[in-house]
Scaffold this motif. Structure first.
Motif, PDB file in Angstrom:
ATOM      1  N   ALA A 141     101.368 -23.523  31.878  1.00 29.83           N
ATOM      2  CA  ALA A 141     102.084 -22.239  31.852  1.00 29.83           C
ATOM      3  C   ALA A 141     101.002 -21.091  32.189  1.00 29.83           C
ATOM      4  O   ALA A 141     100.981 -20.236  32.703  1.00 29.83           O
ATOM      5  CB  ALA A 141     102.804 -21.899  30.408  1.00 29.83           C
ATOM      6  N   SER A 142      99.660 -21.492  31.537  1.00 37.47           N
ATOM      7  CA  SER A 142      98.578 -20.675  31.632  1.00 37.47           C
ATOM      8  C   SER A 142      98.071 -20.366  33.131  1.00 37.47           C
ATOM      9  O   SER A 142      97.509 -19.247  33.511  1.00 37.47           O
ATOM     10  CB  SER A 142      97.345 -20.984  30.773  1.00 37.47           C
ATOM     11  N   VAL A 143      98.298 -21.310  33.979  1.00 39.67           N
ATOM     12  CA  VAL A 143      97.831 -21.175  35.339  1.00 39.67           C
ATOM     13  C   VAL A 143      98.959 -20.912  36.432  1.00 39.67           C
ATOM     14  O   VAL A 143      98.900 -21.165  37.447  1.00 39.67           O
ATOM     15  CB  VAL A 143      96.961 -22.466  35.606  1.00 39.67           C
ATOM     16  N   THR A 144      99.982 -20.548  35.677  1.00 41.27           N
ATOM     17  CA  THR A 144     101.158 -20.084  36.405  1.00 41.27           C
ATOM     18  C   THR A 144     101.158 -18.701  36.458  1.00 41.27           C
ATOM     19  O   THR A 144     101.063 -17.778  35.616  1.00 41.27           O
ATOM     20  CB  THR A 144     102.629 -20.778  35.499  1.00 41.27           C
ATOM     21  N   GLY A 145     101.745 -18.126  37.995  1.00 41.14           N
ATOM     22  CA  GLY A 145     101.531 -16.760  38.147  1.00 41.14           C
ATOM     23  C   GLY A 145     102.999 -16.188  38.523  1.00 41.14           C
ATOM     24  O   GLY A 145     102.896 -15.391  39.420  1.00 41.14           O
ATOM     25  N   LYS A 146     103.947 -16.484  38.092  1.00 46.38           N
ATOM     26  CA  LYS A 146     105.313 -15.867  38.265  1.00 46.38           C
ATOM     27  C   LYS A 146     105.347 -14.473  37.597  1.00 46.38           C
ATOM     28  O   LYS A 146     106.034 -14.565  36.418  1.00 46.38           O
ATOM     29  CB  LYS A 146     106.373 -16.849  37.853  1.00 46.38           C
ATOM     30  N   GLU A 147     104.930 -13.536  38.419  1.00 47.03           N
ATOM     31  CA  GLU A 147     104.641 -12.098  37.599  1.00 47.03           C
ATOM     32  C   GLU A 147     105.684 -11.397  37.379  1.00 47.03           C
ATOM     33  O   GLU A 147     105.799 -10.578  36.476  1.00 47.03           O
ATOM     34  CB  GLU A 147     103.737 -11.374  38.398  1.00 47.03           C
ATOM     35  N   ARG A 148     106.959 -12.061  37.856  1.00 46.64           N
ATOM     36  CA  ARG A 148     108.246 -11.045  37.858  1.00 46.64           C
ATOM     37  C   ARG A 148     108.834 -11.805  36.531  1.00 46.64           C
ATOM     38  O   ARG A 148     110.091 -11.125  36.251  1.00 46.64           O
ATOM     39  CB  ARG A 148     108.997 -11.074  39.051  1.00 46.64           C
ATOM     40  N   ASP A 149     108.897 -12.850  36.102  1.00 45.28           N
ATOM     41  CA  ASP A 149     109.511 -13.232  34.760  1.00 45.28           C
ATOM     42  C   ASP A 149     109.054 -12.421  33.508  1.00 45.28           C
ATOM     43  O   ASP A 149     107.882 -12.120  33.588  1.00 45.28           O
ATOM     44  CB  ASP A 149     109.070 -14.679  34.429  1.00 45.28           C
ATOM     45  N   LYS A 150     109.943 -11.653  32.938  1.00 46.68           N
ATOM     46  CA  LYS A 150     110.121 -10.988  31.786  1.00 46.68           C
ATOM     47  C   LYS A 150     109.763 -11.781  30.660  1.00 46.68           C
ATOM     48  O   LYS A 150     110.921 -12.397  30.222  1.00 46.68           O
ATOM     49  CB  LYS A 150     111.012 -10.170  31.603  1.00 46.68           C
ATOM     50  N   THR A 151     108.713 -12.156  30.093  1.00 44.68           N
ATOM     51  CA  THR A 151     108.472 -12.878  28.901  1.00 44.68           C
ATOM     52  C   THR A 151     107.274 -12.526  27.899  1.00 44.68           C
ATOM     53  O   THR A 151     106.613 -11.802  28.503  1.00 44.68           O
ATOM     54  CB  THR A 151     108.197 -14.421  29.432  1.00 44.68           C
ATOM     55  N   ALA A 152     107.405 -12.560  26.705  1.00 46.76           N
ATOM     56  CA  ALA A 152     106.361 -12.606  25.681  1.00 46.76           C
ATOM     57  C   ALA A 152     105.751 -13.716  25.300  1.00 46.76           C
ATOM     58  O   ALA A 152     105.137 -13.580  24.324  1.00 46.76           O
ATOM     59  CB  ALA A 152     106.888 -11.564  24.488  1.00 46.76           C
ATOM     60  N   MET A 153     106.194 -14.771  26.206  1.00 47.11           N
ATOM     61  CA  MET A 153     105.268 -16.095  25.678  1.00 47.11           C
ATOM     62  C   MET A 153     103.714 -15.807  25.903  1.00 47.11           C
ATOM     63  O   MET A 153     103.257 -15.213  26.730  1.00 47.11           O
ATOM     64  CB  MET A 153     105.618 -17.065  26.513  1.00 47.11           C
ATOM     65  N   ASP A 154     103.035 -16.508  24.923  1.00 46.60           N
ATOM     66  CA  ASP A 154     101.438 -16.549  25.006  1.00 46.60           C
ATOM     67  C   ASP A 154     101.192 -17.635  26.095  1.00 46.60           C
ATOM     68  O   ASP A 154     101.634 -18.744  26.182  1.00 46.60           O
ATOM     69  CB  ASP A 154     100.795 -17.110  23.524  1.00 46.60           C
ATOM     70  N   VAL A 155      99.996 -17.348  26.749  1.00 46.73           N
ATOM     71  CA  VAL A 155      99.270 -18.198  27.495  1.00 46.73           C
ATOM     72  C   VAL A 155      97.608 -18.071  27.218  1.00 46.73           C
ATOM     73  O   VAL A 155      97.364 -16.978  26.866  1.00 46.73           O
ATOM     74  CB  VAL A 155      99.731 -17.930  29.048  1.00 46.73           C
ATOM     75  N   LEU A 156      97.054 -18.937  27.821  1.00 48.79           N
ATOM     76  CA  LEU A 156      95.501 -18.834  27.918  1.00 48.79           C
ATOM     77  C   LEU A 156      94.972 -17.910  28.881  1.00 48.79           C
ATOM     78  O   LEU A 156      95.423 -18.120  29.969  1.00 48.79           O
ATOM     79  CB  LEU A 156      94.947 -20.189  28.324  1.00 48.79           C
TER      80      LEU A 156
END
Length: 455
Positions: free
Chosen positions: A154-169
């Motif tokens: 997930a940290s190397v995923t770049g789906k910038e339009r997903d609205k989320t507050a999930m933490d990533v590296l």
């Protein structure tokens, strides 16, 4: 209590809209599948446009896979890869190694695409620690990329339009521009756009320092980002730049492998790239059972094994790594693909699929149609002045309307905000492609009429 009521009461689905949790009245409830079709609880027959999730390569109801799975369960239903070897694991790994490019001859099995990417990244981290390069941990990836839902993936995923507050590296992860000509290439030729993207990659490497960069990870075609097919030569040129600087190249073929583009693997056959690591999942079992993994080059492993290992082990694995039942399903699916000539079939019907969908570009709601092989996207838009969150909400509503009309018309699509994703089973015929495109056009017409009525 009905299935719908029970679902709303007890289930939490991937990418659930938390603001409407427990209030879903629209997601189809499917009851069975046959060939390229799904049937819902109302008896409605639907073409499975996304093939589950890019994965139902050989279609639903395959007796050969059911028999292989049943026989394997009765022979050996489980084997822990932590302490034993099973025959199905070895046979499938041998087949994969035979089809991967270059010297990618070492195969590690996981439970799916996310764990495949996560495991490959952890292998790269381990390799640099063994080689005494603890600072070589930076990762290059791209906007609109999708690599999975585990923490590293997930940290190397770049789906910038997903609205989320999930933490990533965020530390050590660098995003490059998406190779999407439709959204990013305005005012330039496609060749000039490609030149700029490659120059951006070169600048980023020099800025971060090649001595600090662990790997570059890229889907040959960005799948969940909207089926973004890079400009001609882009993948090859990026690979040349990355290898010039001694950086590991990871091709994420979770979507593009096992026939989606008409080849077992697309990296070399379609894009003239020989990665250091290829990740795979989805179509490896035709979606019947969970399985994923990666193939890594002999050259990569030679630097961290034997006398060079420093006594280290690869302390990464899963309870269901190399599960014999999943591997049996994969082998049965493989046999079907070979015996029915499905790779040739995809190369035959793929251009027809793309051509028929591109006819939709004359529709007022369609911004662009793009794709390759049996994966495609129809990106929709409404001409007005909406921006920011208003535009995002509008695009979500547009995608939902088209999705609902498609369902009513006998077509299941995968709406990614305002993009309709289609990647049907590899067995789809020209006639079924015509039905798919016809239903989508009708859904677009109905959506346009509804929008006009609403003002």
């Amino acid at each position: 209590m009905s299935i719908r009521e029970s679902y709303n009461k007890v289930s939490l689905h991937p990418w659930a809209d938390l603001s409407a949790l427990g209030e879903d009245e629209e997601t189809p409830i499917v009851t069975r599948g046959d060939g390229v079709y799904l049937y819902d609880d109302q008896g409605r027959k639907m073409i499975d446009g996304p093939a589950g999730m890019w994965c139902m390569q050989t279609g639903y109801g395959r007796q050969e896979i059911a028999d292989a799975v049943s026989n394997q369960i009765m022979t050996l239903g489980f084997a822990s890869a932590f302490n034993v070897v099973n025959e199905r694991e070895v046979e499938l790994a041998r087949r994969i190694a035979d089809k991967t490019p270059g010297d990618l001859n070492r195969v590690f099995f996981t439970t799916g695409g996310s764990t495949a990417v996560d495991s490959a990244l952890r292998l790269c981290q381990l390799a640099n620690n063994i080689k005494g390069l603890p600072n070589k941990k930076h990762i290059l990836t791209r906007d609109k990329a999708y690599h999975g839902s585990t923490f590293l993936a997930a940290s190397v995923t770049g789906k910038e339009r997903d609205k989320t507050a999930m933490d990533v590296l965020k530390e050590n992860v660098h995003f490059l521009s998406a190779p999407c000509f439709y959204t990013n290439g305005k005012g330039r030729t496609e060749q000039a756009f490609c030149d700029d993207l490659v120059s951006e990659l070169e600048r980023k490497i020099l800025d971060v320092g090649p001595e600090n960069i662990m790997c570059y990870i890229a889907e040959p075609v960005l799948g969940s980002g909207g089926v973004i097919v890079p400009p001609d030569g882009y993948n090859r040129r990026c690979w040349e730049v990355v290898k010039k600087h001694g950086i590991v190249y990871i091709a994420d073929e979770v979507v593009t492998a096992f026939g989606r583009l008409g080849h077992w693997f697309a990296s070399e056959a379609v894009f003239a790239v020989v990665p250091d690591i290829i990740t795979f999942a989805k179509g490896v079992t035709s979606g019947y059972l969970p399985l994923g993994g990666y193939a890594v080059s002999d050259a990569f492993m030679a630097e961290i094994s034997g006398d060079k290992s420093g006594g280290n082990c690869y302390s990464n694995g899963y309870t269901w790594s190399a599960n014999p039942v999943s591997c049996a399903a994969a082998i049965a699916s493989w046999d079907i693909i070979e015996q029915e000539g499905l790779l040739d079939h995809v190369r035959d019907v793929g251009p027809y699929f793309q051509a028929q969908l591109r006819i939709l570009q004359d529709h007022p709601l369609v911004g662009v149609v793009r794709g390759i092989g049996l994966m495609a996207a129809v990106e929709m838009r409404v001409d007005n002045c909406a921006t920011g969150d208003d535009l995002l909400a509008q695009d979500y509503a547009l995608g939902e309307m088209v999705d609902n009309f498609c369902h009513d018309l006998g077509l299941l699509v995968r709406p990614l905000i305002n993009v309709c994703i289609m990647s049907p089973p590899l067995i789809i015929t020209r006639e079924q492609i015509d039905d798919l495109v016809g239903a989508l056009r009708q859904a677009l017409d109905l959506t346009q009429a509804a929008l006009r009525k609403a003002g």
